[in-house]
Design a protein around this motif. Structure first.
Motif, PDB file in Angstrom:
ATOM      1  N   ASN A 275      40.848  23.125  12.416  1.00  0.00           N
ATOM      2  CA  ASN A 275      40.214  24.366  12.851  1.00  0.00           C
ATOM      3  C   ASN A 275      39.551  25.093  11.688  1.00  0.00           C
ATOM      4  O   ASN A 275      38.479  25.699  11.849  1.00  0.00           O
ATOM      5  N   HIS A 276      40.177  25.040  10.525  1.00  0.00           N
ATOM      6  CA  HIS A 276      39.578  25.661   9.337  1.00  0.00           C
ATOM      7  C   HIS A 276      38.283  24.957   8.955  1.00  0.00           C
ATOM      8  O   HIS A 276      37.293  25.618   8.593  1.00  0.00           O
ATOM      9  N   TYR A 277      38.262  23.632   9.042  1.00  0.00           N
ATOM     10  CA  TYR A 277      37.040  22.887   8.733  1.00  0.00           C
ATOM     11  C   TYR A 277      35.935  23.219   9.730  1.00  0.00           C
ATOM     12  O   TYR A 277      34.754  23.346   9.353  1.00  0.00           O
ATOM     13  N   LEU A 278      36.295  23.365  10.991  1.00  0.00           N
ATOM     14  CA  LEU A 278      35.309  23.673  12.028  1.00  0.00           C
ATOM     15  C   LEU A 278      34.999  25.161  12.125  1.00  0.00           C
ATOM     16  O   LEU A 278      34.195  25.573  12.977  1.00  0.00           O
ATOM     17  N   ARG A 279      35.672  25.980  11.267  1.00  0.00           N
ATOM     18  CA  ARG A 279      35.442  27.426  11.219  1.00  0.00           C
ATOM     19  C   ARG A 279      35.746  28.088  12.564  1.00  0.00           C
ATOM     20  O   ARG A 279      34.932  28.821  13.131  1.00  0.00           O
ATOM     21  N   THR A 280      36.925  27.782  13.070  1.00  0.00           N
ATOM     22  CA  THR A 280      37.365  28.363  14.331  1.00  0.00           C
ATOM     23  C   THR A 280      38.878  28.517  14.291  1.00  0.00           C
ATOM     24  O   THR A 280      39.524  28.229  13.284  1.00  0.00           O
ATOM     25  N   THR A 281      39.449  28.987  15.372  1.00  0.00           N
ATOM     26  CA  THR A 281      40.899  29.101  15.530  1.00  0.00           C
ATOM     27  C   THR A 281      41.323  28.303  16.751  1.00  0.00           C
ATOM     28  O   THR A 281      40.479  27.822  17.521  1.00  0.00           O
ATOM     29  N   GLU A 282      42.620  28.174  16.941  1.00  0.00           N
ATOM     30  CA  GLU A 282      43.107  27.426  18.097  1.00  0.00           C
ATOM     31  C   GLU A 282      42.680  28.099  19.401  1.00  0.00           C
ATOM     32  O   GLU A 282      42.240  27.440  20.347  1.00  0.00           O
ATOM     33  N   TYR A 283      42.782  29.425  19.432  1.00  0.00           N
ATOM     34  CA  TYR A 283      42.358  30.153  20.627  1.00  0.00           C
ATOM     35  C   TYR A 283      40.855  30.026  20.841  1.00  0.00           C
ATOM     36  O   TYR A 283      40.384  29.782  21.959  1.00  0.00           O
ATOM     37  N   GLY A 284      40.084  30.183  19.755  1.00  0.00           N
ATOM     38  CA  GLY A 284      38.637  30.058  19.873  1.00  0.00           C
ATOM     39  C   GLY A 284      38.207  28.659  20.261  1.00  0.00           C
ATOM     40  O   GLY A 284      37.246  28.475  21.019  1.00  0.00           O
ATOM     41  N   LEU A 285      38.942  27.659  19.753  1.00  0.00           N
ATOM     42  CA  LEU A 285      38.624  26.274  20.085  1.00  0.00           C
ATOM     43  C   LEU A 285      38.815  26.015  21.572  1.00  0.00           C
ATOM     44  O   LEU A 285      37.936  25.458  22.241  1.00  0.00           O
ATOM     45  N   MET A 286      39.969  26.418  22.101  1.00  0.00           N
ATOM     46  CA  MET A 286      40.239  26.192  23.516  1.00  0.00           C
ATOM     47  C   MET A 286      39.333  27.033  24.405  1.00  0.00           C
ATOM     48  O   MET A 286      38.902  26.578  25.472  1.00  0.00           O
ATOM     49  N   LYS A 287      39.000  28.234  23.972  1.00  0.00           N
ATOM     50  CA  LYS A 287      38.126  29.101  24.750  1.00  0.00           C
ATOM     51  C   LYS A 287      36.725  28.507  24.867  1.00  0.00           C
ATOM     52  O   LYS A 287      36.148  28.444  25.962  1.00  0.00           O
ATOM     53  N   SER A 288      36.176  28.074  23.733  1.00  0.00           N
ATOM     54  CA  SER A 288      34.837  27.472  23.761  1.00  0.00           C
ATOM     55  C   SER A 288      34.834  26.152  24.521  1.00  0.00           C
ATOM     56  O   SER A 288      33.889  25.845  25.255  1.00  0.00           O
ATOM     57  N   GLY A 289      35.896  25.356  24.364  1.00  0.00           N
ATOM     58  CA  GLY A 289      35.989  24.099  25.090  1.00  0.00           C
ATOM     59  C   GLY A 289      36.080  24.308  26.587  1.00  0.00           C
ATOM     60  O   GLY A 289      35.439  23.589  27.372  1.00  0.00           O
ATOM     61  N   LEU A 290      36.856  25.311  27.002  1.00  0.00           N
ATOM     62  CA  LEU A 290      36.970  25.616  28.428  1.00  0.00           C
ATOM     63  C   LEU A 290      35.630  26.105  28.987  1.00  0.00           C
ATOM     64  O   LEU A 290      35.252  25.762  30.114  1.00  0.00           O
ATOM     65  N   LYS A 291      34.900  26.879  28.189  1.00  0.00           N
ATOM     66  CA  LYS A 291      33.586  27.355  28.623  1.00  0.00           C
ATOM     67  C   LYS A 291      32.623  26.196  28.854  1.00  0.00           C
ATOM     68  O   LYS A 291      31.889  26.155  29.844  1.00  0.00           O
ATOM     69  N   ILE A 292      32.647  25.228  27.934  1.00  0.00           N
ATOM     70  CA  ILE A 292      31.782  24.051  28.077  1.00  0.00           C
ATOM     71  C   ILE A 292      32.158  23.247  29.319  1.00  0.00           C
ATOM     72  O   ILE A 292      31.294  22.801  30.084  1.00  0.00           O
ATOM     73  N   LEU A 293      33.459  23.069  29.544  1.00  0.00           N
ATOM     74  CA  LEU A 293      33.909  22.316  30.713  1.00  0.00           C
ATOM     75  C   LEU A 293      33.526  23.024  32.011  1.00  0.00           C
ATOM     76  O   LEU A 293      33.139  22.373  32.990  1.00  0.00           O
ATOM     77  N   LEU A 294      33.619  24.358  32.031  1.00  0.00           N
ATOM     78  CA  LEU A 294      33.235  25.102  33.228  1.00  0.00           C
ATOM     79  C   LEU A 294      31.733  24.980  33.493  1.00  0.00           C
ATOM     80  O   LEU A 294      31.307  24.865  34.651  1.00  0.00           O
ATOM     81  N   GLU A 295      30.939  25.001  32.429  1.00  0.00           N
ATOM     82  CA  GLU A 295      29.495  24.821  32.599  1.00  0.00           C
ATOM     83  C   GLU A 295      29.184  23.434  33.150  1.00  0.00           C
ATOM     84  O   GLU A 295      28.326  23.278  34.036  1.00  0.00           O
ATOM     85  N   MET A 296      29.891  22.410  32.643  1.00  0.00           N
ATOM     86  CA  MET A 296      29.697  21.064  33.168  1.00  0.00           C
ATOM     87  C   MET A 296      30.104  20.985  34.638  1.00  0.00           C
ATOM     88  O   MET A 296      29.418  20.363  35.456  1.00  0.00           O
ATOM     89  N   ALA A 297      31.226  21.622  34.977  1.00  0.00           N
ATOM     90  CA  ALA A 297      31.701  21.601  36.364  1.00  0.00           C
ATOM     91  C   ALA A 297      30.722  22.326  37.284  1.00  0.00           C
ATOM     92  O   ALA A 297      30.478  21.876  38.421  1.00  0.00           O
TER      93      ALA A 297
END
Length: 337
Positions: A275-297
């Protein structure tokens, strides 16, 4: 990667089917061993089939068998520094994941050992399938790292981790609510306690989560986690043995001790590194990932609804008529449209 995931799904299906049939037939824990062997055999056979028949790897091997640009010693020297570390990590994964079954057979009853082994294999199958997207994205993540495209790496990683979390929760919930009563109905003396199952699922999920983080780090040709995995793997075995042999903690001990020991460092450290390498946090990672999945759905849902309502078919008919119509009635209809 798609075919590897396909082979993995077939192998897990063989394990579950053979294990359930064996348990219902009264073979006990022996049926789980046979099912595990059959699962590995199917996995190896399908992977070999895909490698030789689909990807024509034997032809590729023949083409490069007589190359003289790099000697075998030179290739071994390049691969060895990370190869031996990765080998030790693989052994550690076995120690923290599978060797506890051997300890349970010494300190738990045959009934408890069968429940623990069966539950662990079902959970491993569910979580393994849930993270299939990450396995498919590994080559793309490696390519993005080579091209220094950190945004693409973050997108792929976030999407696959959020998908793994969502499918893991869904699969475990379905098994806990529907699967356990079905197992109980099939065999009345085989009772799986839901609290033990849920804690075990949480522990195995954390192991899979940090294993994926380690895999992500390895795509950057670095293995900084080797020592910690080995150290805490050995510590997990020692603490589990002491807890079972001297304190008689039983089934709860074999579930909780690995969770506690690994959570001291490994279960959070390597997720934090990624997460540090990707410049995010665990919460931010899951939040952005869920947003992408919802857009795909949503895109899939719009496409399905448009087909159900016939809008796509109507557009196709209109385009065909416009292309092939002559002067006269069809053209008048199109003018009205």
């Amino acid at each position: 990667m798609f075919r590897r995931n396909k082979a993995n799904i077939f192998a897990k299906g063989v394990f579950l089917s053979a294990g359930i049939v064996g348990l219902l037939s009264g073979f006990g824990i022996l049926s789980l061993g046979v099912a595990y062997f059959a699962s590995g055999f199917v996995m190896r056979s399908l992977c070999k089939h895909y490698l030789l028949r689909v990807h024509h790897f034997d032809d590729l091997l023949q083409n490069y068998r007589h190359q003289k640009q790099y000697s075998k010693r030179h290739i071994l020297a390049m691969m060895w520094p990370n190869a031996w570390r990765d080998g030790l990590v693989t052994v550690t994964f076995y120690l923290t994941g599978q060797a506890t079954v051997l300890l349970s057979s010494n300190f738990l009853s045959l009934y408890e050992t069968g429940i623990y082994s069966f539950s662990m294999q079902v959970i491993n199958a569910i979580i393994g399938i849930s993270y299939g997207m990450f396995g498919a994205y590994i080559p793309a993540i490696q390519s993005a790292y080579v091209s220094r495209n950190r945004d693409l790496m973050r997108t792929l990683y976030a999407k696959s981790m959020a998908c793994g979390l969502f499918l893991s929760i869904t699969g475990i919930t379905v098994f806990a609510t529907i699967g356990i009563p079905i197992v109980k109905w099939l065999r009345h003396d085989f009772t799986i306690e839901r609290p033990v199952l849920l804690v075990m699922a949480f522990s195995i999920y954390l192991i899979a989560r940090r294993r994926n983080s380690a895999c992500f780090i390895s795509t950057m040709n670095r293995l900084p986690y080797t020592f910690s995995f080995i150290f805490f793997g050995i510590l997990t075995l020692l603490c589990t043995y002491i807890g079972l042999s001297h304190f008689g903690l039983g089934l709860w001990g074999i579930v909780l001790i690995p969770l506690v020991v690994q959570s001291l460092y490994n279960n959070w450290k390597w997720n934090q590194v990624v997460n540090h390498y990707l410049r995010t946090t665990e919460y931010g990672l899951m939040k952005s990932g869920l947003k992408i999945l919802l857009e795909m759905a949503c895109k899939k849902w719009k496409k399905i609804t448009s087909i159900l309502w016939g809008r796509d078919i109507f557009d196709i008919i209109v385009r065909v008529i416009r292309r092939h119509s002559q002067v006269g009635y069809p053209r008048m209809i199109l003018a009205e449209l």
